[in-house]
Structures are given as structure tokens and as C-alpha cells.
Design a protein around this motif. Sequence first.
Motif, PDB file in Angstrom:
ATOM      1  N   PHE A 304       0.829  -1.200   0.000  1.00 51.15           N
ATOM      2  CA  PHE A 304       0.000   0.000   0.000  1.00 51.15           C
ATOM      3  C   PHE A 304       0.866   1.254   0.000  1.00 51.15           C
ATOM      4  CE2 PHE A 304      -1.364   3.406   2.841  1.00 51.15           C
ATOM      5  CZ  PHE A 304      -2.439   3.917   2.137  1.00 51.15           C
ATOM      6  N   LEU A 305       1.907   1.281   0.822  1.00 52.83           N
ATOM      7  CA  LEU A 305       2.756   2.468   0.939  1.00 52.83           C
ATOM      8  C   LEU A 305       3.416   2.813  -0.387  1.00 52.83           C
ATOM      9  CD1 LEU A 305       4.424   1.857   4.428  1.00 52.83           C
ATOM     10  CD2 LEU A 305       2.660   3.536   3.851  1.00 52.83           C
ATOM     11  N   GLN A 306       3.796   1.820  -1.152  1.00 48.73           N
ATOM     12  CA  GLN A 306       4.400   2.087  -2.457  1.00 48.73           C
ATOM     13  C   GLN A 306       3.402   2.777  -3.386  1.00 48.73           C
ATOM     14  OE1 GLN A 306       5.793  -1.732  -3.833  1.00 48.73           O
ATOM     15  NE2 GLN A 306       7.645  -1.673  -2.574  1.00 48.73           N
ATOM     16  N   LYS A 307       2.143   2.341  -3.332  1.00 45.96           N
ATOM     17  CA  LYS A 307       1.119   2.950  -4.182  1.00 45.96           C
ATOM     18  C   LYS A 307       0.729   4.333  -3.668  1.00 45.96           C
ATOM     19  CE  LYS A 307      -0.770  -1.627  -5.283  1.00 45.96           C
ATOM     20  NZ  LYS A 307      -1.924  -2.559  -5.104  1.00 45.96           N
ATOM     21  N   ARG A 308       0.585   4.450  -2.359  1.00 48.95           N
ATOM     22  CA  ARG A 308       0.161   5.731  -1.785  1.00 48.95           C
ATOM     23  C   ARG A 308       1.243   6.791  -1.966  1.00 48.95           C
ATOM     24  NH1 ARG A 308      -4.422   8.535  -1.044  1.00 48.95           N
ATOM     25  NH2 ARG A 308      -4.183  10.087   0.607  1.00 48.95           N
ATOM     26  N   GLN A 309       2.487   6.379  -1.946  1.00 47.33           N
ATOM     27  CA  GLN A 309       3.595   7.325  -2.067  1.00 47.33           C
ATOM     28  C   GLN A 309       3.487   8.129  -3.369  1.00 47.33           C
ATOM     29  OE1 GLN A 309       7.845   6.056  -2.840  1.00 47.33           O
ATOM     30  NE2 GLN A 309       8.019   6.561  -0.658  1.00 47.33           N
ATOM     31  N   LYS A 310       3.031   7.504  -4.440  1.00 52.36           N
ATOM     32  CA  LYS A 310       2.891   8.205  -5.712  1.00 52.36           C
ATOM     33  C   LYS A 310       1.779   9.260  -5.642  1.00 52.36           C
ATOM     34  CE  LYS A 310       4.434   4.132  -8.311  1.00 52.36           C
ATOM     35  NZ  LYS A 310       4.060   3.099  -9.306  1.00 52.36           N
ATOM     36  N   VAL A 311       0.678   8.907  -4.957  1.00 55.54           N
ATOM     37  CA  VAL A 311      -0.425   9.866  -4.798  1.00 55.54           C
ATOM     38  C   VAL A 311       0.031  11.048  -3.961  1.00 55.54           C
ATOM     39  CG1 VAL A 311      -2.759  10.180  -3.896  1.00 55.54           C
ATOM     40  CG2 VAL A 311      -2.136   8.014  -4.993  1.00 55.54           C
ATOM     41  N   VAL A 312       0.744  10.768  -2.871  1.00 61.75           N
ATOM     42  CA  VAL A 312       1.219  11.825  -1.973  1.00 61.75           C
ATOM     43  C   VAL A 312       2.228  12.718  -2.685  1.00 61.75           C
ATOM     44  CG1 VAL A 312       2.514  12.284   0.148  1.00 61.75           C
ATOM     45  CG2 VAL A 312       0.766  10.490   0.108  1.00 61.75           C
ATOM     46  N   ALA A 313       3.141  12.114  -3.437  1.00 67.38           N
ATOM     47  CA  ALA A 313       4.165  12.895  -4.143  1.00 67.38           C
ATOM     48  C   ALA A 313       3.524  13.882  -5.112  1.00 67.38           C
ATOM     49  CB  ALA A 313       5.117  11.956  -4.883  1.00 67.38           C
ATOM     50  N   ALA A 314       2.509  13.431  -5.853  1.00 69.44           N
ATOM     51  CA  ALA A 314       1.824  14.315  -6.801  1.00 69.44           C
ATOM     52  C   ALA A 314       1.094  15.437  -6.070  1.00 69.44           C
ATOM     53  CB  ALA A 314       0.847  13.495  -7.644  1.00 69.44           C
ATOM     54  N   ALA A 315       0.450  15.106  -4.938  1.00 68.56           N
ATOM     55  CA  ALA A 315      -0.284  16.132  -4.178  1.00 68.56           C
ATOM     56  C   ALA A 315       0.671  17.157  -3.585  1.00 68.56           C
ATOM     57  CB  ALA A 315      -1.109  15.459  -3.083  1.00 68.56           C
ATOM     58  N   LEU A 316       1.808  16.715  -3.069  1.00 68.43           N
ATOM     59  CA  LEU A 316       2.785  17.642  -2.478  1.00 68.43           C
ATOM     60  C   LEU A 316       3.385  18.558  -3.547  1.00 68.43           C
ATOM     61  CD1 LEU A 316       4.650  15.315   0.045  1.00 68.43           C
ATOM     62  CD2 LEU A 316       3.231  17.303   0.617  1.00 68.43           C
ATOM     63  N   GLU A 329      12.377   7.946  -0.907  1.00 64.44           N
ATOM     64  CA  GLU A 329      12.485   8.402   0.481  1.00 64.44           C
ATOM     65  C   GLU A 329      12.351   9.912   0.623  1.00 64.44           C
ATOM     66  OE1 GLU A 329      12.769   6.597   3.416  1.00 64.44           O
ATOM     67  OE2 GLU A 329      12.161   5.008   2.046  1.00 64.44           O
ATOM     68  N   GLU A 330      12.273  10.635  -0.488  1.00 62.82           N
ATOM     69  CA  GLU A 330      12.077  12.087  -0.407  1.00 62.82           C
ATOM     70  C   GLU A 330      10.633  12.447  -0.047  1.00 62.82           C
ATOM     71  OE1 GLU A 330      15.353  13.562  -3.746  1.00 62.82           O
ATOM     72  OE2 GLU A 330      13.208  13.535  -4.226  1.00 62.82           O
ATOM     73  N   VAL A 331       9.716  11.489  -0.184  1.00 59.88           N
ATOM     74  CA  VAL A 331       8.298  11.759   0.066  1.00 59.88           C
ATOM     75  C   VAL A 331       8.003  11.595   1.556  1.00 59.88           C
ATOM     76  CG1 VAL A 331       5.924  11.158  -0.527  1.00 59.88           C
ATOM     77  CG2 VAL A 331       7.757  10.887  -2.227  1.00 59.88           C
ATOM     78  N   PRO A 332       7.626  12.658   2.252  1.00 61.99           N
ATOM     79  CA  PRO A 332       7.335  12.537   3.690  1.00 61.99           C
ATOM     80  C   PRO A 332       6.019  11.804   3.937  1.00 61.99           C
ATOM     81  CG  PRO A 332       6.852  14.747   2.934  1.00 61.99           C
ATOM     82  CD  PRO A 332       7.478  14.039   1.768  1.00 61.99           C
ATOM     83  N   VAL A 333       5.915  11.245   5.123  1.00 64.13           N
ATOM     84  CA  VAL A 333       4.696  10.545   5.540  1.00 64.13           C
ATOM     85  C   VAL A 333       3.908  11.469   6.467  1.00 64.13           C
ATOM     86  CG1 VAL A 333       3.751   8.552   6.759  1.00 64.13           C
ATOM     87  CG2 VAL A 333       5.782   8.287   5.324  1.00 64.13           C
ATOM     88  N   VAL A 334       2.694  11.780   6.059  1.00 65.99           N
ATOM     89  CA  VAL A 334       1.807  12.658   6.824  1.00 65.99           C
ATOM     90  C   VAL A 334       0.669  11.819   7.384  1.00 65.99           C
ATOM     91  CG1 VAL A 334       0.360  14.714   6.773  1.00 65.99           C
ATOM     92  CG2 VAL A 334       2.390  14.561   5.291  1.00 65.99           C
ATOM     93  N   ALA A 335       0.328  12.064   8.624  1.00 66.60           N
ATOM     94  CA  ALA A 335      -0.744  11.296   9.263  1.00 66.60           C
ATOM     95  C   ALA A 335      -1.727  12.228   9.950  1.00 66.60           C
ATOM     96  CB  ALA A 335      -0.162  10.313  10.273  1.00 66.60           C
ATOM     97  N   CYS A 364      -2.275  14.347   0.602  1.00 63.85           N
ATOM     98  CA  CYS A 364      -0.918  14.304   1.160  1.00 63.85           C
ATOM     99  C   CYS A 364      -0.838  13.377   2.364  1.00 63.85           C
ATOM    100  CB  CYS A 364      -0.473  15.709   1.589  1.00 63.85           C
ATOM    101  SG  CYS A 364      -0.458  16.940   0.267  1.00 63.85           S
ATOM    102  N   VAL A 365      -1.984  12.877   2.820  1.00 64.15           N
ATOM    103  CA  VAL A 365      -2.053  12.080   4.056  1.00 64.15           C
ATOM    104  C   VAL A 365      -1.902  10.601   3.725  1.00 64.15           C
ATOM    105  CG1 VAL A 365      -3.521  11.424   5.997  1.00 64.15           C
ATOM    106  CG2 VAL A 365      -3.486  13.804   5.186  1.00 64.15           C
ATOM    107  N   THR A 366      -1.054   9.907   4.473  1.00 62.36           N
ATOM    108  CA  THR A 366      -0.840   8.468   4.281  1.00 62.36           C
ATOM    109  C   THR A 366      -1.614   7.643   5.295  1.00 62.36           C
ATOM    110  OG1 THR A 366       1.358   8.844   3.364  1.00 62.36           O
ATOM    111  CG2 THR A 366       0.918   6.645   4.217  1.00 62.36           C
ATOM    112  N   TYR A 367      -1.727   8.122   6.524  1.00 64.20           N
ATOM    113  CA  TYR A 367      -2.423   7.382   7.580  1.00 64.20           C
ATOM    114  C   TYR A 367      -3.482   8.258   8.240  1.00 64.20           C
ATOM    115  CZ  TYR A 367       1.497   4.012   7.552  1.00 64.20           C
ATOM    116  OH  TYR A 367       2.434   3.075   7.203  1.00 64.20           O
ATOM    117  N   ILE A 368      -4.571   7.600   8.678  1.00 63.47           N
ATOM    118  CA  ILE A 368      -5.544   8.227   9.573  1.00 63.47           C
ATOM    119  C   ILE A 368      -5.727   7.302  10.763  1.00 63.47           C
ATOM    120  CG2 ILE A 368      -7.898   9.039   9.898  1.00 63.47           C
ATOM    121  CD1 ILE A 368      -8.085   9.655   6.980  1.00 63.47           C
TER     122      ILE A 368
END
Length: 857
Positions: A304-316, A329-335, A364-368
Motif C-alpha cells: 500500500f505504501l508504495q502505491k500511496r507514495q505516488k499519490v502523496v508525491a503528486a499532491a505535495l 524516500e524524499e516523500v514525507p509521511v503525513v498522518a 498528502c495524508v498516508t495514515y488516519i
Amino acid sequence: MSCSRMNNVSPSTSYQEEASIYELSIRVIEARNIHGTDVVTNPDCYVRLWLPTALKEKKKTRTVWNSTNPVWDETFHFRVHSRVKNILELSLHDEDLGTGDDHLYTVSYDLGNIPLEKTVEESFSLNKELDEDLHVEFHMEIIPETPKKITTNGVLVRPEMAALEVKVDKLRMEPFKKKTELALTVKGSYEDSYRTVFIPSSTTRSNSNETFVFHYPKDWEAELTAGLRRVYPSLDVTFSNEPANEFSNSTTVPLTLISPENEVKIQLPAMEVKPLEMQLKLKECPDNLDVRLGFNLCDKEKEFLQKRQKVVAAALKKVLQLKGDLVGEEVPVVAVMATGGGARAMSSLYSHLSGLQKLGFLDCVTYIAGASGSTWTMSKLYEDSNWSQKNLSESMRKAKKHVTKKKTGAFSMQRLNYYRKELQQIAQEGQKTSFTDLWGLMIESMFHTGRDESKLSDEQVALNKGQNPLPIYLAMNVKQDDMSTLDFKEWCEFSPYEVGLLKYGAYIRTEDFGSEFYMGRLMKRRKEPRICYLQGLWGNVFSLNLVDTWCLTTNLDTFWDQWVKDRIKDIDKEDIRLRRESAHMKTSLFTPSSTFSKILKGVLTKRPIDGEQQNFLRGLHLHKDYIQNPDFSTWKDTHVDAFPNQLTTLAENLCLVDAGYFINASFPPLLRPDRKVDIILSFDYTLDTPLLVMDQTCTYCTMQGIGFPKVSLSEEERKKHKECYIFIDHDNPNAPIVLHFPLVNDTFRKYKAPGVPRSPEEMSEGDVDVSGLLSPYFLTNFTYSERDFDGLMKLTDYNVQNNSQLIVDALRMAVERRKTRNLLSQMYQTRKHSVIDPLLPEQPTKNSMPLPKGLKK
């Protein structure tokens, strides 16, 4: 292959170790100057021995009558596993024929203190003032057997499992003349016992053979007990719980005499007919585990993190207006972290997420992560597999409909009858029911339309493309009826992929929650519970015991400590301290409380309306070095963690409750090192205490050595409540940046939107009461007026949008941190293979945050 940890660093996954089996001899010699509790006569003493890692039942010496200096000189033998934490409990009792026996003392002794092939005599001081002591002799030697293979994660151990097959040959047996019951028992096995009845009949010989299987730890000192007895018409065998060894015709077979290479036949005396013949056969069990042992993330979450990272990178890139793409690893994890708060939390989380969505931050959020009432919102949103990609106004409209409707329908005769049938169905499936289940059904009635068939594992569909953040629901495992939450608590997280206890690094598939496990294997699969039952568990606002209520309302625990809490002290002598390894436990003495204190403790700690869940750690043991494991140490925070015989591996059931009874927040899952969370958007829905959650979490994390920013505010800053606080620990880059949004009404009173003042006619709309005794949003109010609901939605949405620049700044800082850390890592990897640069900064560690003065880790 044997694996071991180096430099106190444990692997994040399970591994195998080689183990030996020891023969332990315990000679209970004597006790001296025992006064007992009877002032008229001398005590009648005996000693019980309990070693739960070797045998379920307790062994007992004979009773020495009327003596202050009883001499037993009895020897007991146990088979001891070398890789398991073995704690022997020796309890001294005064037998009383008229009433219950008096429990005088219990000594807990770590068998790791005993050197191999040497005899050690210990004199345990029970009472220095009265010169009471107990003398015991120990001897340990290796049993010459092939080394065993065990699976472990450094905290939990799964020894080898065996399966005993007992076959009753009905084809050759002589029919019983009268109705007869056969009972088979293997104490400590998964099955424990079987019972079957032979009915006199001319067709008995035509019946097929019956086979019974017992699963148990292969190296235990287990034994099979078989017993026969006649069943009289007045005796209902269905309700008979008499142990097999108390039957008039019984026999006991030590299972260490049986091996997979041979089949053993035994005969059981059968009264009027020939002896009953049974065949015993031992079978090896597969090594595969259904409980995942490891402190790392599961494979599905990694995918999941590999897939979500692409969504987050585009949003950021869009939000921060970056020129280049963020990769790896340049993509930060936001919760997002959401607290509890009943309907108030449920409603506000909708608005906060909507506010993030309007600003472009939601992608930009990876976890809730949520606790209590906020989990009701999360589980509802994830019924839609693309909820975060849609406008949340429709979800808020549905929420408003349920929050503003009258709740009397949830208590109608029709609904009460529905609850009764639902709970009866659960009971028929073999599961226990409780008030927690009833409360879940009531939540379903109050906030849903019709019957909700969804399950937590169904939410995996909402994650299969990385299209939504990963939801994590938090609960706590507590003791049901003998401890306060402050004395014992363990974080338990639920996700669509797994359910697990953080402290033990033990996880099961979400689909298997509620099923029965033993020694890490799935033994009996049950249906996954509907989501409403989990909502009742996560947000059970009624499962406090009296002592928890006292601590939460008064913040005073002196009464509990002085009058009710168990009295335990270290009684080690100097010679024991010198030979003890760092992983060995201290020898402790437990002195039972008075009868009044026991009764009072029972009243204060009883949780009458809690539910019990299947304990998926059942049958596992603690590793001999578990207390040193850094992953365990991260989450242990009570004195009970130093008493392995009281920990969850030996509990019959889990007692899961609302996490808000300790800290009304859901931070812990986001602070797991493997999740690498850089920013936490903390949405706090408590009333009147806007910084309490942050203060409590900061204190907890400091004590545990978990990276978390300090909450350093002056008294003046604490008096004036802000819409958003930002906390950063510049000394520890591994500590997340926390943006804390408490439930306060500040500039919203004068502004209807950021920078847009209210007209005189609109000023009343800014009067949203989120503080004070008269607030309409109090915890037990589940019905709001439309005006109150709309006011709360507008306030929480405004607070997010009015502080959007702080979020942008935090995101930008997290990106820069990531880039710097990634660059340093690349430099380190390049140079460590060539020339070591002494000027290169050391890589920060999880425990690198300095501790405030006055606190010790």
C-alpha cells in the motif's frame, strides 16, 4: 540454524533459535518461624509450586500440621525450556479445615538464576521483622535430546507443538451394559478435555471408531488422564464438569513416554465389561504460524505504501508548487491523528477531513488513526472505496441526518428484539456476548440506516490502489477484574490488514479476529465480526471500572497505592545479585492484602460491562530475554511487565477497551519506527483541556524513549488557547512535527471565513460553545440540534483553513528534512566502503531525544 541478537538490537521479523530442555529438580526443604494468621493455634502449612511455562496445574507439598517450623523435604521435577522465561512461584499457605485456606506469601523466582549442573540452595526472607523464611534447593541439568527449533521475534516464543491422537476402538469393544461416560483430559492443551457417552444397544458394535486429538506443547510435562463412570438417570452428563482423574475408574499416562515412532495401547478398567482399549499416537505439527511475529510492517501495508507514495508525491508537488518530482524516500509521511469524544468527535472529523480536502491536503495524508468516537466516522467513510476522491459534503449531510435525529428508536421494542436475536445468534456460534456487543448494535441503530453488513477487512478495497489513506483504529488491552488501567494497559491496533498488540510484535489477519488461536496457529475459524461490533469495542464509553473513574476525575492515586494495590518487594540477596544476568528478573515477594482490601479491590477493579475477545497469544511464551528487547521496552510502561506470569500470553481472553481511558488520543500506532511518520495533524475533540492530550503523550513518549516533540509553553501561552499549535523537536529529526488543532473557538467568533469578518447580523453564528458545563457537545449527548451541528462543522472547518499556511510550512520542512536525511544516507553508504569521514554526522536513533530533567528512562 541458531540466531541471536547482537548489541541489543533485535530483528524486526521472526527467526529461529535452537533450544534445549532441562530437567529441573526443586526440593522444598522447610520454613522457619511461620506465624500464620490464627492467634490461637500454630499454622498448618503447605507450599504450592506453579511454573506455568512447564505445567498448567500447580504442584503441592503435604500439609505439616500445627508447626511454626514445618519441614517438608519433598522434591518436585519439571521439564524446563531453555529459551523461555521461566518464573517459578512458590506460595505458602495455612490450611484451614473450617474455612478457606489462608494465603500467606508468594515468592517469584527466575529460574535463570540457577547455573547448570550445580545445586543451589536459596533462603527466601518472607518477613525480616519476624525472621520468617523459606528454604528451597534447586538443581538444573540438560536432558540429552536433539536440540529443539523454536520460532521467536525476541519477545514471544513459539515452541514445537505436538498432536496426541486418541483412538477408541468401538468395533472390538464389548457393549456396555449401562450408560457410561468416557472423559479424556490433557491439562494445558488447546482442547483440554473431551467427553463421550456409550449407550447400551445391540448396535453398539456397528458404531465407527471415535478419534480425539489434543494439541499441546511438545516438550511440556503433559499427561493424558482417562476416566470412566456410570451415568445415572438423575445425572445430566451435559453439565458434568467433574475431572477425569476423580472418576472411580481412571488412569494417567505421561505423554513423554509416547513418541511419533510408536503407537501405545492402554486399557481402562470398565466395571462390568472388559477393559476399554485405546490407541495413543503422537503426531508432529507443521511449523507454520498463523500469528505473525515481528515488529515490522506486514507485506500488504508495504505494498500500500508504495502505491500511496505516488499519490502523496503528486499532491505535495501541487500544494508546495515544486518544480521537480519527489521520489522514494524524499516523500514525507503525513498522518491524521483523531481523538475520541463520542458524537462530537464523530461529527468534527468529517469537517476536519473536508477542510483538508478543500485545501488539497487530504491526498498528502498516508495514515488516519482514530480512537473512540472518531473511529465511527472512519469506518463509515471507508464503506466507499473512493471516499477521499469525492466531495465530502454528501457524507457530512448523511452524518447530520443521523446526529440530529431522535435516538428513541434505538430503544424501541422492535430494536430491543433485534438486539436480542443478534446476540443469540452470536452465542449460538460459540462466542461470548457482552454489553460491548449490545453497545455496538446501539451505535448501528443511532448512526446508520438499516443493518450494516460491512467488516473491517472489507476496507482493503479502499486501499488497493493507494487511493485513500490507511485507517488505523486504536484500542487498549487491560486486565478485566484485578487491576486499574494505570497499572496495566497494552496498545492494540486494528487496520484493514491486521490486528495486533504493539508490545509483543504479534499480529493476526483482520479476517481472523475473533477466531481461536493456540501456539500461534489458527485452531477454529469464526466469522469476522460486523463493523458495528468493533465500533462498540473502540468507543465503549461505559467500560470504566471505579478506580479508573476515580483517577480520571481526581488525578489522585494515593488511595489506590496505599490501601488497595498489591504489595510486592524485591527480596534478592547479594549473592543472587552477583550471579544474575541483566535479563534475569528480581526475586520478588508478594504479601496478600487483608480480606477488606481484597473485597475493596474487587469492587474497584471489576469491569462489569466489558467484553472478552479471543486471545491470539494463547499458548505462546515470553522469550528468556524479552525484558531487554528494545521493541518490547518501547511500549512497556507498567510494573506488571516485569512479571511474565501476569502478562497476556497466559490470559484466557483479551479485554479490549476504549483507548481514551489512558490517553484520549491515537498517537501510538503512528509512532512505530517502521511507519516513519514525519508530520502528524492532531485533531483533538476534548472539551476544556486543549493541551491535555499533548502533555500526556509527551510525558508518555519521554518515559518510553519514543521520539516526540516537547510541549514547552509558558503559563501565559497556556492561558490563551490557540486554534493551532505547532511542536517541533529540532534536536531529534526522527520526532514527528505535530500540528495540534484543539477544539477552541477563537477568531471564528469574528470571522466567517479566513480574512472575512462577520457582519453584525452574522455574529450570532460565531457563538459556538465548545467549553463550559452548558456546552451542547458533552460526551453522553448523541443528539444535536441542526444549529449546533452546523456550528460545529463550520468552526472545525474554519480552524483548519485559517491555519493552512502552518500546514504548508510543516510540509515544506518535512520535505527538506527528508531530502537532507536521504542525502546523508547516500553519503554514508558511499563513504563507509571507502574512507570513514569523522565529520559525517551520526545517524539519529529512535531513542536519541534527550529526556527532560527529573525524568529517567
